[in-house]
Design an enzyme around this catalytic site. Sequence first.
Site, mmCIF file in Angstrom:
data_model
loop_
_atom_site.group_PDB
_atom_site.id
_atom_site.type_symbol
_atom_site.label_atom_id
_atom_site.label_comp_id
_atom_site.label_asym_id
_atom_site.label_seq_id
_atom_site.Cartn_x
_atom_site.Cartn_y
_atom_site.Cartn_z
ATOM 1 N N GLY A 80 0.849 -1.182 0.000
ATOM 2 C CA GLY A 80 0.000 0.000 0.000
ATOM 3 C C GLY A 80 0.885 1.233 0.000
ATOM 4 N N CYS A 81 0.503 2.246 -0.760
ATOM 5 C CA CYS A 81 1.400 3.386 -0.966
ATOM 6 C C CYS A 81 1.667 4.139 0.339
ATOM 7 C CB CYS A 81 0.850 4.323 -2.038
ATOM 8 S SG CYS A 81 -0.839 4.895 -1.770
ATOM 9 N N ASN A 82 0.610 4.395 1.099
ATOM 10 C CA ASN A 82 0.816 5.091 2.371
ATOM 11 C C ASN A 82 1.554 4.198 3.358
ATOM 12 O OD1 ASN A 82 -0.835 7.456 1.695
ATOM 13 N ND2 ASN A 82 -2.546 6.027 1.779
ATOM 14 N N THR A 117 5.278 3.971 2.679
ATOM 15 C CA THR A 117 5.903 5.267 2.970
ATOM 16 C C THR A 117 6.152 5.421 4.464
ATOM 17 O OG1 THR A 117 4.807 6.247 1.052
ATOM 18 C CG2 THR A 117 5.624 7.768 2.737
#
EC number: 1.2.1.38
Lengths: 375, 375, 375, 375
Positions: B149-151, B154
Amino acid sequence: MTYSVAVSGASGYAGGEILRILAAHPDVEIRTVTAHSNAGQPLIQHQPHLRSLAHLALQETTPEVLAGHDIVFLALPHGQSGQYTEALANTPLVIDAGADHRLESAADWDRFYGGVFHQPWVYGVPELLVDGIKQRQRLVGASRIAAPGCNASTVSLSLAPGVAAGVIDTSDIVTVLAVGPSGAGKSLKTNLLGAEILGTANPYAVGGTHRHIPEIRQALAAAARASENSSNVGGFGAHPPTKTDSSDVPHADESIRISFTPVLVPMSRGILATSTAPITSGATDAEIRQAWESAYADETFVQLLPEGQFPRTADVLGANTALIGLAIDRAAGRVVVIAAVDNLVKGTAGAAIQSMNLALGLAEGTALTVNGVAP
Amino acid sequence: MTYSVAVSGASGYAGGEILRILAAHPDVEIRTVTAHSNAGQPLIQHQPHLRSLAHLALQETTPEVLAGHDIVFLALPHGQSGQYTEALANTPLVIDAGADHRLESAADWDRFYGGVFHQPWVYGVPELLVDGIKQRQRLVGASRIAAPGCNASTVSLSLAPGVAAGVIDTSDIVTVLAVGPSGAGKSLKTNLLGAEILGTANPYAVGGTHRHIPEIRQALAAAARASENSSNVGGFGAHPPTKTDSSDVPHADESIRISFTPVLVPMSRGILATSTAPITSGATDAEIRQAWESAYADETFVQLLPEGQFPRTADVLGANTALIGLAIDRAAGRVVVIAAVDNLVKGTAGAAIQSMNLALGLAEGTALTVNGVAP
Amino acid sequence: MTYSVAVSGASGYAGGEILRILAAHPDVEIRTVTAHSNAGQPLIQHQPHLRSLAHLALQETTPEVLAGHDIVFLALPHGQSGQYTEALANTPLVIDAGADHRLESAADWDRFYGGVFHQPWVYGVPELLVDGIKQRQRLVGASRIAAPGCNASTVSLSLAPGVAAGVIDTSDIVTVLAVGPSGAGKSLKTNLLGAEILGTANPYAVGGTHRHIPEIRQALAAAARASENSSNVGGFGAHPPTKTDSSDVPHADESIRISFTPVLVPMSRGILATSTAPITSGATDAEIRQAWESAYADETFVQLLPEGQFPRTADVLGANTALIGLAIDRAAGRVVVIAAVDNLVKGTAGAAIQSMNLALGLAEGTALTVNGVAP
Amino acid sequence: MTYSVAVSGASGYAGGEILRILAAHPDVEIRTVTAHSNAGQPLIQHQPHLRSLAHLALQETTPEVLAGHDIVFLALPHGQSGQYTEALANTPLVIDAGADHRLESAADWDRFYGGVFHQPWVYGVPELLVDGIKQRQRLVGASRIAAPGCNASTVSLSLAPGVAAGVIDTSDIVTVLAVGPSGAGKSLKTNLLGAEILGTANPYAVGGTHRHIPEIRQALAAAARASENSSNVGGFGAHPPTKTDSSDVPHADESIRISFTPVLVPMSRGILATSTAPITSGATDAEIRQAWESAYADETFVQLLPEGQFPRTADVLGANTALIGLAIDRAAGRVVVIAAVDNLVKGTAGAAIQSMNLALGLAEGTALTVNGVAP
């Protein structure tokens, strides 16, 4: 009665917004607008959106030009307001949109701003809980008012109800703000160029260096106090404080700690502040929500949204409204408070004029709107 | 050797970005692109920026169409990848850009997603510290990969070094993210319309409900483990886990708690994640900084900025780079970590292709750029 | 006297803006708000910026609900207003923000809209030169008003003075407009998603297909007429036209030709229209400039900027002002007129309420501001 | 062979983009980067997105520092390139991204720029039709190249096919462009501040004053010529022109007239140029479309979209592609050509490097991508 007004810093963003709101105010006459490097030019050359003020020309910002009005607004770079204090001794009402008269602590001033420390004036956030009462009461009849820092008042209004009610722990607050670049003023800096702002999120003043931190800590310390005489020494009192040795004035309570990170995002105006704080042991969900509900139930310009709703900055664009959403995250053990404010209105110019209305005994909301311009 | 590739969900944002990167990859041939409602139409009608792929037409997403390639990318809505698992049993490499194979805990899946739980695949974040070693080692030769997942990736990359080194306390993490709307996909929802996104900051999934929360907790729990056998049960293992009764798999360690708030801001791409965590008692500034420096000193795509510097999302636009800035705020007692990532590249498609390169034994950075497109 | 008002289409952008302005109008009471699919829900759920109207709930849009008010605003999709005409026969004032009652020519309606043609109502652009006089005169006391198309009125106001004075040639007008996506309404279309709008300029309706073209041609034909009886048959007359065989009503003068290209740009509101037309042979610079100066010298809401100055859309955001800049490019042989308008205010809702004020005999600018919200 | 390269103006936007593209070029070594006021600082301080060039430091821009490379790129403010011409006499290839060597007419230079006039170099737009052949042929083996003005090449590529084919009339061209602020460079001007650019469209250089006008007229005049010897005197020739008395060089053909209006819009990069021209009497739709189709059928970086399709700037972000859509508006009597270009790539740096590739005999598209970064 019509009050004569002078606005300094009239070619900047804060000054422009003060003028935009005053232009619709039935009880004032904008008589004088002043600026520094742009003196001599038509106001509208620098504020082309203020069509109804096309007749005004910018004059030099000097004590002489500012004197002789009923009301003077100072919208100057931080550290410059103080020089006008004496010259305006006879001016009935002076409102400073700069930081010079916000802080009670000379040590905080030294650390975050530097230069000559000035005594605090009455802090211009009517809805703030200070020493057990709303700050509004101190603004009625005030003659010297310090408009708040935009980020500072946004965060203070977000958390003060929980602090006052004792349902959140002030020792580990974390706030991250999405802010528009108008808050930085018209400064010619590379990082504020359009090409540097568009399509990107840019953090700044990371790690505890932002100037609004001591202002927030001061406000939340005041919210934490139930009702005291300590208010006499600070900016929240109804009258200018007596001169004291600044070294005697303590820092804001050391029990208030905040991690504060602003992030520039590509919207011209607006602050969306996400503030979280640990839930006090034993506080129930109902008690928590009740703290905010009771604080703002009667307020026009600070509104708590229903459970599960959170505000957008678009909803307060051009309005004097602070919208607040509250979540209780038990898994994280924290309250999450999200506040949306137009940095130039409720954050600065609107707060100044709301305070002015109170000082003059006018209807508090005169010339101020609660409705945003959206989409 | 040239690998044949099929990309499903090719008319969406994640699928489009996988194709944009693969179009410059010397070792693959994009043979098949599939979609759901847009099947039968030219790809370029939905991805007009992919000029070099103008010859491709979208086919139906079916097991039959996807089978028979060397590599299959699944860029489907969450919950839809699982149905292709059996049909693709003979496909040498399958990479899922959806969430279906990320979580180790069936309970977390139930709570945050719902529907059928699938066993986790090898998690596609090469630079992540997992059980004392970089996840890269598990990706070499992998046949089933779950892109992150991108968030989630990160935040995990932001904090894992400090967690692994024991210099931050994981029990009270606070993260607020400024994110662009491309992360939400092409869903036709009123709140994603341009007029609702422009000029405003909009929070969503406030209060602990965002689906990336369990993924972050899982990753940070793995970062906290020094080196163990527990990795055998989870998605971080080099081989697909043995089938277990999912109820036996514990939640991510309850000692990891995070307040997580995403805020939509008006930039098409990008994540700027501000993550803070309490400093572990006794950790010195040097120890703290050393934790991040040693974790990423040899990495190409995750870079720690020099002290006092913080990243902007513009600097990683179109790039596979995660830029990280670190501040130590002693007054607040917290570490502040700011990470900038392009949600579609390092956050999704770039991570998928970086993982693919590792799985195939190619140079890890093939077709990936470290330089952003700015301004 | 307080007029009771109903606003249909109240959950959309045009309806929302009508409500925002009316909320500050001292002479009206917003009694009823209606919507289609959102009926039954609180207005504020769809218009969260309209804090002062939090007490209103959306009702079904039906003739029965709309009947019985002093004033009804129709802010419905094109083609839907006509069905309410008969039911509202007894309503003293009906203002249509849709296109149904704008065009005089049934043939134009058929070609650009289609469906049932309705007779034109009084066109709601007070400052427009029509048959030698300002349209304002026809709006005083009007009972049926067609608010203009936002792009159409912007271009018509830009060029009408030059057309009326005969200093520009109407046979080869070229207009290109930068427009914000709020003009397209809340339609759920992929090309209106935030990720598709941010960071990009997108042309649409290229090559002569935009629906506002016949409206512009009609208005400029009217501007070209010195003073005639032909006004009796058209939408500019003070009273609803008598029923005629629509096939008898000619197209707008074929001598008016316009190349019209709108370009979506990433700002939520605003129209910046660049209109050029050949200079009539022999027209001097002074004559050209004088045409615009004399047309708008006495107007509050349409302002010609001094020579060499050109407007920005930010300067009219939230305002009812059209700002116009004029250049004479002798090398190109063309006049260049740049107009900035807020599409939702002067382009739609502000024009509607300005017209309402005139119809009711109120001060024309009631509830309307001339100052924009900038930056 | 690896070519050594120096890039001046390396801290600006054009210089940064040249570096971004060259960083991925297999045949060059970026040896030297220079700047003016920022000399001595790390490049990455000013170009934080260029991670792979973090080892470079900015040197002073002097003839001595620039000399001794195989290739020198000049990305300096207009009027400053000329001073390096003599000092770089021995440099095999010099490419000027400034305007100094673009114009053939000293009179045009005087009028639009001023200062010392320099002889034109080979114009760096390979796909342009000049004197009956593609400019590409003159770039092969060239030693002095003038990269085009971004707006100029966009408009010239838009219209040259129709001009060369004689299907449009060049005497009354109208072009309006939506442009991003990166085209204006990093100049510290109030009107380029983020708060002045966000949420608004701002016209500039209205009325025939933009500096790219003579460049467009020169290019279209060349497109209009079937095949001549006149090319010997101009910037399109394969070899530097012989020194002539500049007063003898005529202006661009007076039969080419253009109304040219750029509008700043809130996107960091991109040009969307809408160009219209009258259709030549008798030209059929098929002939018109054929003009553009045949001109660009074999081109990689200039692409004509299918009928009815028009480009967005997002589709070419970061790419060297010019996308062109063509409409024939018979009602208006005009052709409408819409071109989307990334001003920093195909408009400047990409054109420069595409030209460099041709000059050096490398594959024309080396290091250049045809795919944009969208959304």
